[in-house]
Write a protein that holds these residues in place. Structure first.
Motif, PDB file in Angstrom:
ATOM      1  N   ASN A 132       0.808  -1.236   0.000  1.00 43.05           N
ATOM      2  CA  ASN A 132       0.000   0.000   0.000  1.00 43.05           C
ATOM      3  C   ASN A 132       0.838   1.281   0.000  1.00 43.05           C
ATOM      4  O   ASN A 132       0.410   2.303   0.550  1.00 43.05           O
ATOM      5  N   LYS A 143      -0.983   6.143  -5.281  1.00 45.35           N
ATOM      6  CA  LYS A 143      -0.621   4.815  -4.789  1.00 45.35           C
ATOM      7  C   LYS A 143      -0.272   3.883  -5.949  1.00 45.35           C
ATOM      8  O   LYS A 143      -1.049   3.711  -6.878  1.00 45.35           O
ATOM      9  N   HIS A 145       1.083   0.662  -5.258  1.00 47.54           N
ATOM     10  CA  HIS A 145       1.097  -0.722  -4.786  1.00 47.54           C
ATOM     11  C   HIS A 145      -0.177  -1.034  -4.004  1.00 47.54           C
ATOM     12  O   HIS A 145      -0.739  -0.166  -3.334  1.00 47.54           O
ATOM     13  N   ASP A 146      -0.599  -2.299  -4.091  1.00 49.37           N
ATOM     14  CA  ASP A 146      -1.786  -2.717  -3.354  1.00 49.37           C
ATOM     15  C   ASP A 146      -1.394  -3.445  -2.070  1.00 49.37           C
ATOM     16  O   ASP A 146      -0.239  -3.354  -1.622  1.00 49.37           O
ATOM     17  N   THR A 165      -1.920   3.837 -10.546  1.00 47.05           N
ATOM     18  CA  THR A 165      -2.710   3.062  -9.593  1.00 47.05           C
ATOM     19  C   THR A 165      -2.276   1.604  -9.730  1.00 47.05           C
ATOM     20  O   THR A 165      -1.760   1.221 -10.784  1.00 47.05           O
ATOM     21  N   PRO A 166      -2.439   0.795  -8.691  1.00 49.84           N
ATOM     22  CA  PRO A 166      -2.114  -0.623  -8.861  1.00 49.84           C
ATOM     23  C   PRO A 166      -3.152  -1.315  -9.735  1.00 49.84           C
ATOM     24  O   PRO A 166      -4.330  -0.941  -9.737  1.00 49.84           O
ATOM     25  N   THR A 168      -5.792  -4.172 -10.842  1.00 49.23           N
ATOM     26  CA  THR A 168      -6.802  -4.863 -10.045  1.00 49.23           C
ATOM     27  C   THR A 168      -7.153  -6.212 -10.674  1.00 49.23           C
ATOM     28  O   THR A 168      -7.055  -6.394 -11.889  1.00 49.23           O
TER      29      THR A 168
END
Length: 238
Positions: A132, A143, A145-146, A165-166, A168
Motif C-alpha cells: 500500500n 498509490k 502498490h496494493d 494506480t495498482p 486490479t
C-alpha cells in the motif's frame, strides 16, 4: 377501270400501313429490350464496382487497425527489452521502472495506459516493504502498490496529465486474463475486449501483453491498453 385502280391503290396503301405498323412495333420492342439490357448491365456493373470499392475500403481499414496493433505490440516489446536489460544488470529500483512507464505513456498519448505486473517477489524480493505504498514523486503521492506489495503499476493519462494506480483483479481467472494469459503461456496476447475502470470512467478496451522472460522463467509482463471506442469512432467515420 378507275374504280379497280383506286381499289388497288387502297390495297397497296393498306399493306404499306400494315408493314409500317409492324416495323414500328418491332422497333419499339427492340428499343425496349435494348434499354432493358443496357439498364440491367449498368446495374450489374454498378453493383460490381460498389462491391469492389467496399472490399478495398474494408481492406484499407483492416490494414490500418492491424498496423496500430503491430505498433502497440512493438511498444510493449521495447519496454520488455528495456526492463530485461536493467534487471539482468542488477537494476531493480522500482522508481526507475515507474519513470520509464511514465515516459512511455507521455510518448504515446494515443494509448489508454502502459503497465507492468510481476510475480510475487519476482521483481526485487521486497514486496512486503511496499504494501500500500505510493508511487514515484512524479505522481504526487498516487498509490502504486496494493495490499500485496507486488510490483503492479498501471500508468494512465488523465485530462490533467498522468496518474498511477495498482492493477486490479490480476490474480483472478477471467477478470485477470489480461495478466494471467501471457504470464502462464509465456506468449504475447491480445485480450478480448473488456471493461476496465480507468480513473473515474469505465473504458471498453483491449490489452496487448508481452511476457517478461528471464533465465527461462516468466517473471512478469508488460502491457498496453487500447481504447476500442477510438477505433469504433474511426470505423463509424469511414
Amino acid at each position: 377501270m378507275l374504280a379497280g385502280r383506286m381499289k388497288g391503290i387502297k390495297d397497296r396503301l393498306s399493306l404499306s400501313a400494315k408493314i409500317l405498323a409492324s416495323l414500328t412495333a418491332i422497333l419499339v420492342l427492340g428499343l425496349g429490350v435494348t434499354a432493358y439490357l443496357i439498364s440491367s448491365k449498368s446495374a450489374r456493373t454498378t453493383e460490381e464496382l460498389s462491391l469492389q470499392a467496399g472490399k478495398e475500403l474494408a481492406s484499407d481499414v483492416a490494414n490500418g487497425v492491424g498496423r496500430d496493433i503491430n505498433t502497440a505490440l512493438r511498444v510493449t516489446e521495447t519496454m520488455r527489452d528495456a526492463f530485461v536489460g536493467l534487471y539482468t544488470h542488477g537494476t531493480k529500483d522500482r522508481q526507475t521502472y515507474l519513470a520509464m512507464l511514465e515516459a512511455a505513456v507521455k510518448a504515446n498519448p494515443q494509448y489508454v495506459a502502459i503497465w507492468t505486473a510481476w510475480e510475487p517477489n519476482a521483481f526485487d524480493g521486497r514486496d512486503a516493504e511496499f504494501v500500500n505504498t505510493d508511487g514515484s514523486a512524479a505522481f504526487a503521492g498516487a498509490k502504486a502498490h496494493d495490499a500485496t506489495g507486488r510490483f503492479v503499476p498501471y500508468v494512465f493519462a488523465t485530462p490533467e496529465g498522468f496518474d498511477i494506480t495498482p492493477l486490479t483483479d490480476y490474480d483472478k481467472p477471467g477478470a485477470g486474463d489480461y495478466y494471467l494469459l501471457a504470464q502462464r503461456s509465456g506468449k504475447q496476447q491480445i485480450i478480448e475486449p473488456y471493461p476496465y475502470q480507468v480513473g473515474d470512467k469505465t473504458v471498453i478496451m483491449t490489452s496487448l501483453v508481452t511476457p517478461i522472460i528471464i533465465d527461462g522463467d516468466v517473471k512478469g509482463v508488460v502491457g498496453l491498453d487500447l481504447d476500442l471506442g477510438v477505433i469504433q469512432q474511426r470505423l463509424a467515420e469511414v
